[in-house]
Design an enzyme around this catalytic site. Sequence first.
Site, PDB file in Angstrom:
ATOM      1  N   THR A 197       0.920  -1.278  -0.178  1.00  0.00           N
ATOM      2  CA  THR A 197       0.207   0.011   0.056  1.00  0.00           C
ATOM      3  C   THR A 197       0.766   1.293  -0.040  1.00  0.00           C
ATOM      4  O   THR A 197       0.629   2.180  -1.092  1.00  0.00           O
ATOM      5  CB  THR A 197      -1.036  -0.030   1.185  1.00  0.00           C
ATOM      6  OG1 THR A 197      -1.757  -1.206   1.125  1.00  0.00           O
ATOM      7  CG2 THR A 197      -1.895   1.254   1.317  1.00  0.00           C
ATOM      8  N   ASN A 254      -5.901  -9.753  -7.697  1.00  0.00           N
ATOM      9  CA  ASN A 254      -5.883 -10.192  -6.605  1.00  0.00           C
ATOM     10  C   ASN A 254      -7.171 -11.174  -6.500  1.00  0.00           C
ATOM     11  O   ASN A 254      -7.296 -11.856  -5.678  1.00  0.00           O
ATOM     12  CB  ASN A 254      -5.656  -9.361  -5.445  1.00  0.00           C
ATOM     13  CG  ASN A 254      -6.746  -8.050  -5.534  1.00  0.00           C
ATOM     14  OD1 ASN A 254      -6.465  -7.406  -6.851  1.00  0.00           O
ATOM     15  ND2 ASN A 254      -7.624  -7.948  -4.678  1.00  0.00           N
ATOM     16  N   GLN A 299       0.486  -9.984  -6.240  1.00  0.00           N
ATOM     17  CA  GLN A 299       0.148 -11.103  -6.412  1.00  0.00           C
ATOM     18  C   GLN A 299       0.782 -12.067  -7.246  1.00  0.00           C
ATOM     19  O   GLN A 299       0.570 -13.340  -7.240  1.00  0.00           O
ATOM     20  CB  GLN A 299      -1.394 -11.140  -6.833  1.00  0.00           C
ATOM     21  CG  GLN A 299      -2.350 -10.430  -5.809  1.00  0.00           C
ATOM     22  CD  GLN A 299      -2.630 -11.363  -4.471  1.00  0.00           C
ATOM     23  OE1 GLN A 299      -2.337 -12.390  -4.179  1.00  0.00           O
ATOM     24  NE2 GLN A 299      -3.207 -10.705  -3.619  1.00  0.00           N
ATOM     25  N   SER A 326       4.489  -7.110  -1.920  1.00  0.00           N
ATOM     26  CA  SER A 326       4.542  -7.216  -0.423  1.00  0.00           C
ATOM     27  C   SER A 326       4.866  -8.524  -0.025  1.00  0.00           C
ATOM     28  O   SER A 326       4.673  -9.606  -0.456  1.00  0.00           O
ATOM     29  CB  SER A 326       2.917  -7.121  -0.385  1.00  0.00           C
ATOM     30  OG  SER A 326       2.486  -7.404   0.983  1.00  0.00           O
ATOM     31  N   ALA A 327       5.581  -8.665   1.056  1.00  0.00           N
ATOM     32  CA  ALA A 327       5.923  -9.729   1.628  1.00  0.00           C
ATOM     33  C   ALA A 327       5.175 -10.691   2.018  1.00  0.00           C
ATOM     34  O   ALA A 327       5.438 -11.882   1.816  1.00  0.00           O
ATOM     35  CB  ALA A 327       7.038  -9.407   3.018  1.00  0.00           C
ATOM     36  N   HIS A 328       3.906 -10.085   2.557  1.00  0.00           N
ATOM     37  CA  HIS A 328       3.009 -11.261   3.374  1.00  0.00           C
ATOM     38  C   HIS A 328       2.280 -11.961   1.989  1.00  0.00           C
ATOM     39  O   HIS A 328       1.503 -12.902   2.521  1.00  0.00           O
ATOM     40  CB  HIS A 328       2.205 -10.340   4.333  1.00  0.00           C
ATOM     41  CG  HIS A 328       1.087  -9.759   3.692  1.00  0.00           C
ATOM     42  ND1 HIS A 328      -0.415 -10.065   3.632  1.00  0.00           N
ATOM     43  CD2 HIS A 328       0.829  -8.441   3.269  1.00  0.00           C
ATOM     44  CE1 HIS A 328      -1.038  -9.074   3.266  1.00  0.00           C
ATOM     45  NE2 HIS A 328      -0.223  -8.131   3.111  1.00  0.00           N
ATOM     46  N   THR A 337      14.016   4.276  10.855  1.00  0.00           N
ATOM     47  CA  THR A 337      14.888   3.113  11.107  1.00  0.00           C
ATOM     48  C   THR A 337      13.953   1.932  10.488  1.00  0.00           C
ATOM     49  O   THR A 337      12.762   1.658  10.619  1.00  0.00           O
ATOM     50  CB  THR A 337      14.714   2.944  12.756  1.00  0.00           C
ATOM     51  OG1 THR A 337      15.532   4.141  13.205  1.00  0.00           O
ATOM     52  CG2 THR A 337      15.780   1.649  12.837  1.00  0.00           C
ATOM     53  N   CYS A 392     -12.420  -8.460   2.576  1.00  0.00           N
ATOM     54  CA  CYS A 392     -13.406  -7.307   2.938  1.00  0.00           C
ATOM     55  C   CYS A 392     -12.313  -6.387   3.864  1.00  0.00           C
ATOM     56  O   CYS A 392     -11.402  -7.172   4.652  1.00  0.00           O
ATOM     57  CB  CYS A 392     -14.430  -7.728   3.600  1.00  0.00           C
ATOM     58  SG  CYS A 392     -14.094  -8.990   5.026  1.00  0.00           S
TER      59      CYS A 392
HETATM   60  N1  PMP Z   1      -1.898  -4.811  -4.310  1.00  0.00           N
HETATM   61  C1  PMP Z   1      -2.384  -5.746  -4.156  1.00  0.00           C
HETATM   62  C2  PMP Z   1      -2.846  -6.420  -5.730  1.00  0.00           C
HETATM   63  C3  PMP Z   1      -2.882  -6.542  -3.178  1.00  0.00           C
HETATM   64  O1  PMP Z   1      -3.566  -7.863  -3.465  1.00  0.00           O
HETATM   65  C4  PMP Z   1      -2.616  -6.063  -1.968  1.00  0.00           C
HETATM   66  C5  PMP Z   1      -3.150  -6.717  -0.635  1.00  0.00           C
HETATM   67  N2  PMP Z   1      -4.065  -7.230  -0.716  1.00  0.00           N
HETATM   68  C6  PMP Z   1      -1.903  -4.766  -1.782  1.00  0.00           C
HETATM   69  C7  PMP Z   1      -1.575  -4.147  -3.053  1.00  0.00           C
HETATM   70  C8  PMP Z   1      -1.589  -4.159  -0.421  1.00  0.00           C
HETATM   71  O2  PMP Z   1      -0.423  -4.785   0.051  1.00  0.00           O
HETATM   72  P1  PMP Z   1      -0.045  -4.512   1.629  1.00  0.00           P
HETATM   73  O3  PMP Z   1      -1.061  -5.346   2.150  1.00  0.00           O
HETATM   74  O4  PMP Z   1       1.244  -5.100   1.793  1.00  0.00           O
HETATM   75  O5  PMP Z   1      -0.202  -3.095   1.967  1.00  0.00           O
END
Ligand code: PMP
Length: 374
Positions: A72, A139, A167, A187-189, A225, A312
Amino acid sequence: MSAIAYLDHNATTPLRPGAASAMRAALELAGNPSSVHRFGRVARNLVEQARDQVGELAGVSAARVTFTSGATEANALALHGAGRRALVSGIEHDSVLANAPNAERIAVDARGVVDLSDLERRLAENGQPALVAVMLANNETGVIQPLADVARIAHRHGAIVLCDAVQAAGRIAFNALDLGADLLTLSAHKLGGPQGVGALVNVSDVALQPLVCGGGQERGLRPGTENVAGIVGFGAAAQEARAGLSQAPALAAERDRLEGRIKAIARQAMVVGADAPRLPNTSCLVMPAVPAETQVMALDLDGVAISAGAACSSGRVRASHVLAAMGLGPDSARSAIRVSLGWNTAAADIDRFVDSWTRLWTRVGEPRAIGSAA
Ligand code: PMP
């Protein structure tokens, strides 16, 4: 069979074991990467090693990677930092759409693929230097976009390209240079790293203004940091995800098996984006006549975690702008669920989903579908 089938990898992917252990070790360290002493140097080395690992995943040198608090922030930094008129595809993530409120929306076709002639027309109409934002894979549907074509058209009109590869990263092989992206976000997660860390990759030296001011970290583009443990986890996950790319065909086979079984059970079920190239892990399914929330709750009771269309925010399910842009009617969009697989998905998880879905379909879906046809 595991107690829970977690099939919501596009919302977030469970932490990979290698990322978890690297993070645990990093959390034990005291150093600030900006400190000159040995503790600082150790922390700095860890951050720079992670930068190499993330750069390798995107096919760029480490120097092009700026760590952020997530995608984001990376998307916001790209859109505000470049200071250009924006054109965004109608299926972008909210973190792109909300950071470019005045952007023109590029149309997508019924398959969920960006309309290249609409892009060309919009660029030709307005001569201002532009930024074109098109994601690599969506996504909600997993549909892969023709980035190289987008970039060719954009560059011909003097525009730069922002590619949200959140994605796609770790799910399909790609190289930011071959894609033609000027800016790329990660995005790492979504690839097995921790939440709250991401990256902006500046592929072609785009001049950018920072969003916040402070110290000189991340070359002044993202002061503050560094989140050392998060960045370390991101790097380790990127490396593991890259090594795991060879499993993509097997994952796609499981996804296809899932879709095949659903369609065999419910003739009316529809796979959104099935006619376009898609990520190997994502399935957007429409079970006619049953609201997505009902499906999500029923499956949750059976220990199966999926999501309703888009994840959501704050528990609020909104109509999907992605499905609307593809021309899906509101009734179908309300019945769309997203099933997303990942590195720890087993065949038993798919079976558990199909069994639970079948029970719901025979109890609620089929009678309603028959009723509505009458
Ligand atoms: N772009 C896409 C296509 C995503 O699916 C997401 C997460 N849902 C994001 C951006 C945002 O990533 P983050 O959760 O790291 O802010």
